[in-house]
Design a protein around this motif. Structure first.
Motif, PDB file in Angstrom:
ATOM      1  N   ASN A  64       0.856  -1.180   0.000  1.00 19.67           N
ATOM      2  CA  ASN A  64       0.000   0.000   0.000  1.00 19.67           C
ATOM      3  C   ASN A  64       0.898   1.239   0.000  1.00 19.67           C
ATOM      4  OD1 ASN A  64      -1.836   2.029   0.377  1.00 19.67           O
ATOM      5  ND2 ASN A  64      -2.973   0.982   1.995  1.00 19.67           N
ATOM      6  N   ASP A  65       0.950   1.900  -1.145  1.00 18.80           N
ATOM      7  CA  ASP A  65       1.840   3.050  -1.292  1.00 18.80           C
ATOM      8  C   ASP A  65       1.102   4.373  -1.109  1.00 18.80           C
ATOM      9  OD1 ASP A  65       4.296   4.220  -1.658  1.00 18.80           O
ATOM     10  OD2 ASP A  65       4.146   4.293  -3.832  1.00 18.80           O
ATOM     11  N   GLY A  66       0.026   4.351  -0.359  1.00 14.46           N
ATOM     12  CA  GLY A  66      -0.701   5.586  -0.063  1.00 14.46           C
ATOM     13  C   GLY A  66      -1.396   6.147  -1.281  1.00 14.46           C
ATOM     14  N   GLY A  69      -1.446   4.391  -4.748  1.00 15.60           N
ATOM     15  CA  GLY A  69      -2.134   3.123  -4.936  1.00 15.60           C
ATOM     16  C   GLY A  69      -1.312   1.952  -4.445  1.00 15.60           C
ATOM     17  N   TYR A  70      -1.451   0.823  -5.124  1.00 13.61           N
ATOM     18  CA  TYR A  70      -0.781  -0.397  -4.705  1.00 13.61           C
ATOM     19  C   TYR A  70       0.390  -0.721  -5.635  1.00 13.61           C
ATOM     20  CZ  TYR A  70      -4.402  -1.433  -1.303  1.00 13.61           C
ATOM     21  OH  TYR A  70      -5.235  -1.374  -0.224  1.00 13.61           O
ATOM     22  N   VAL A  71       1.491  -1.101  -5.009  1.00  6.72           N
ATOM     23  CA  VAL A  71       2.661  -1.556  -5.753  1.00  6.72           C
ATOM     24  C   VAL A  71       2.686  -3.073  -5.684  1.00  6.72           C
ATOM     25  CG1 VAL A  71       5.179  -1.544  -5.868  1.00  6.72           C
ATOM     26  CG2 VAL A  71       3.949   0.541  -5.233  1.00  6.72           C
ATOM     27  N   LYS A  72       2.858  -3.717  -6.834  1.00 12.18           N
ATOM     28  CA  LYS A  72       2.820  -5.172  -6.893  1.00 12.18           C
ATOM     29  C   LYS A  72       4.173  -5.687  -7.374  1.00 12.18           C
ATOM     30  CE  LYS A  72      -0.569  -4.474  -9.698  1.00 12.18           C
ATOM     31  NZ  LYS A  72      -0.956  -3.091  -9.396  1.00 12.18           N
ATOM     32  N   TYR A  94      10.282  -0.194   1.017  1.00 16.97           N
ATOM     33  CA  TYR A  94       9.004   0.112   1.661  1.00 16.97           C
ATOM     34  C   TYR A  94       9.051  -0.371   3.104  1.00 16.97           C
ATOM     35  CZ  TYR A  94       7.395   0.677  -3.151  1.00 16.97           C
ATOM     36  OH  TYR A  94       7.251   1.084  -4.450  1.00 16.97           O
ATOM     37  N   ASP A  95       8.350   0.363   3.987  1.00 18.18           N
ATOM     38  CA  ASP A  95       8.258  -0.057   5.387  1.00 18.18           C
ATOM     39  C   ASP A  95       7.442  -1.338   5.480  1.00 18.18           C
ATOM     40  OD1 ASP A  95       9.701   2.136   6.167  1.00 18.18           O
ATOM     41  OD2 ASP A  95       7.922   3.356   6.620  1.00 18.18           O
ATOM     42  N   LEU A  96       7.756  -2.121   6.489  1.00 19.52           N
ATOM     43  CA  LEU A  96       7.046  -3.384   6.685  1.00 19.52           C
ATOM     44  C   LEU A  96       5.561  -3.148   6.948  1.00 19.52           C
ATOM     45  CD1 LEU A  96       7.369  -6.455   6.843  1.00 19.52           C
ATOM     46  CD2 LEU A  96       7.830  -6.218   9.289  1.00 19.52           C
ATOM     47  N   LEU A  99       2.990  -3.240   4.083  1.00 22.05           N
ATOM     48  CA  LEU A  99       2.620  -4.509   3.464  1.00 22.05           C
ATOM     49  C   LEU A  99       1.121  -4.730   3.585  1.00 22.05           C
ATOM     50  CD1 LEU A  99       3.512  -7.252   2.217  1.00 22.05           C
ATOM     51  CD2 LEU A  99       3.775  -8.088   4.561  1.00 22.05           C
ATOM     52  N   ASP A 100       0.485  -5.056   2.457  1.00 20.02           N
ATOM     53  CA  ASP A 100      -0.961  -5.274   2.451  1.00 20.02           C
ATOM     54  C   ASP A 100      -1.305  -6.743   2.286  1.00 20.02           C
ATOM     55  OD1 ASP A 100      -3.627  -5.502   0.622  1.00 20.02           O
ATOM     56  OD2 ASP A 100      -3.798  -3.810   1.998  1.00 20.02           O
TER      57      ASP A 100
END
Length: 288
Positions: A64-66, A69-72, A94-96, A99-100
């Motif tokens: 979840n990149d705020g 949106g979402y980074v995959k 990315y911070d832990l 994680l989504d």
């Protein structure tokens, strides 16, 4: 409150305590014990986060990149930065806590393909604006869907699949109507029978275009064509062939004669080579 703030308050309390009523040793011990407990819990949390992060290496995740949106992607490695455990996904850290979702490869690919399919369907026109020129887009969307496994298809939104099916049904009707209109523009049998050579060549060229439309129809689209139209098409096809044969005219797109001629030439060449080999063998035998 973090450890630094807790220590600062503890030191300040020691510095500014009332000398007439100093804090008892018991209270100091209790506060130090609390501090030690907090520190141990923090260390345990850090160790747990690191262990959890280690298990993510090589896994497919959604971050979840705020606002972005979402980074995959797949977790390449983990590292520690500014006291925090970081995940490397797509050459970015990315911070832990961002994680989504963690998934296996099939789940990950299914979600990606479903998302791509959703975008493709959204680009398709609605039923009212659909034209035969959009047939390639509709066909491509169906091909992308059929490439998915049964598991991956479960990620596709029902609304997207319903829209595609509706567009396909509309396209079948449009294609059938286009073919029917082309057949209705063809000459009648009497016009074909009374045509001279030049006119007949034009009729054959016109029929060739209609033939291309028919051959491009899918079975579903052919099912939308009226039986009377199909019969009319076949009657005109036969009439053109008879008239063309009578005037010794080769219909456009008919390569049967060329094929027969080429095959005949090949047969003659093979026969000639065979005869030469037989003659050579006889000469060799006579010489021996």
């Amino acid at each position: 409150m973090g450890q630094d703030q807790f220590l600062q308050l503890l030191v300040a309390q020691m510095q500014y305590q009332d000398p007439l009523e100093p804090t008892s040793n018991t209270e100091w011990v209790a506060q130090m014990a609390t501090f030690s407990m907090v520190e141990s819990l923090n260390n345990m949390q850090t160790a747990f986060d690191k262990q959890s992060a280690n298990s993510l290496v090589g896994k497919y995740v959604f971050i979840n990149d705020g606002d972005n949106g979402y980074v995959k992607g797949k977790v390449d490695f983990i590292t520690k930065q500014d006291g925090k455990v970081k995940l490397s996904v797509g050459d970015k850290l990315y911070d832990l806590d961002q994680l989504d979702t963690v998934s296996d490869q099939e789940y990950f690919e299914g979600a990606i393909l479903a998302n791509d399919f959703h975008k493709m369907v959204q680009l398709l026109p609605n039923e009212n604006n659909l034209t035969v020129s959009d047939s390639g887009l509709v066909k491509s969307a169906r091909e992308e869907y059929e490439k998915m496994t049964e598991t991956q298809k479960q990620f596709v939104e029902k609304a997207d699949l319903d829209k595609l099916k509706a567009l396909e049904a509309k396209m079948d009707a449009l294609k059938a109507t286009e073919f029917t209109g082309s057949v209705n523009q063809l000459p009648t049998v009497s016009e074909i029978e009374n045509a001279d050579a030049d006119t007949l060549m034009k009729y054959n060229a016109q029929f060739a275009d209609t033939k291309k439309l028919y051959e491009a129809l899918t079975d579903s689209q052919k099912g939308k064509v009226a039986e009377s139209t199909t019969k009319q098409y076949d009657v005109i096809k036969d009439a053109l062939k008879k008239a063309s044969d009578k005037l010794n005219i080769k219909p456009e797109g008919d390569d049967s004669d060329d094929a027969d001629g080429t095959q005949s030439q090949v047969s003659d060449l093979l026969q000639k080579i065979l005869e030469e080999l037989q003659a050579q063998n006889k000469n060799d035998s006579a010489g021996n």
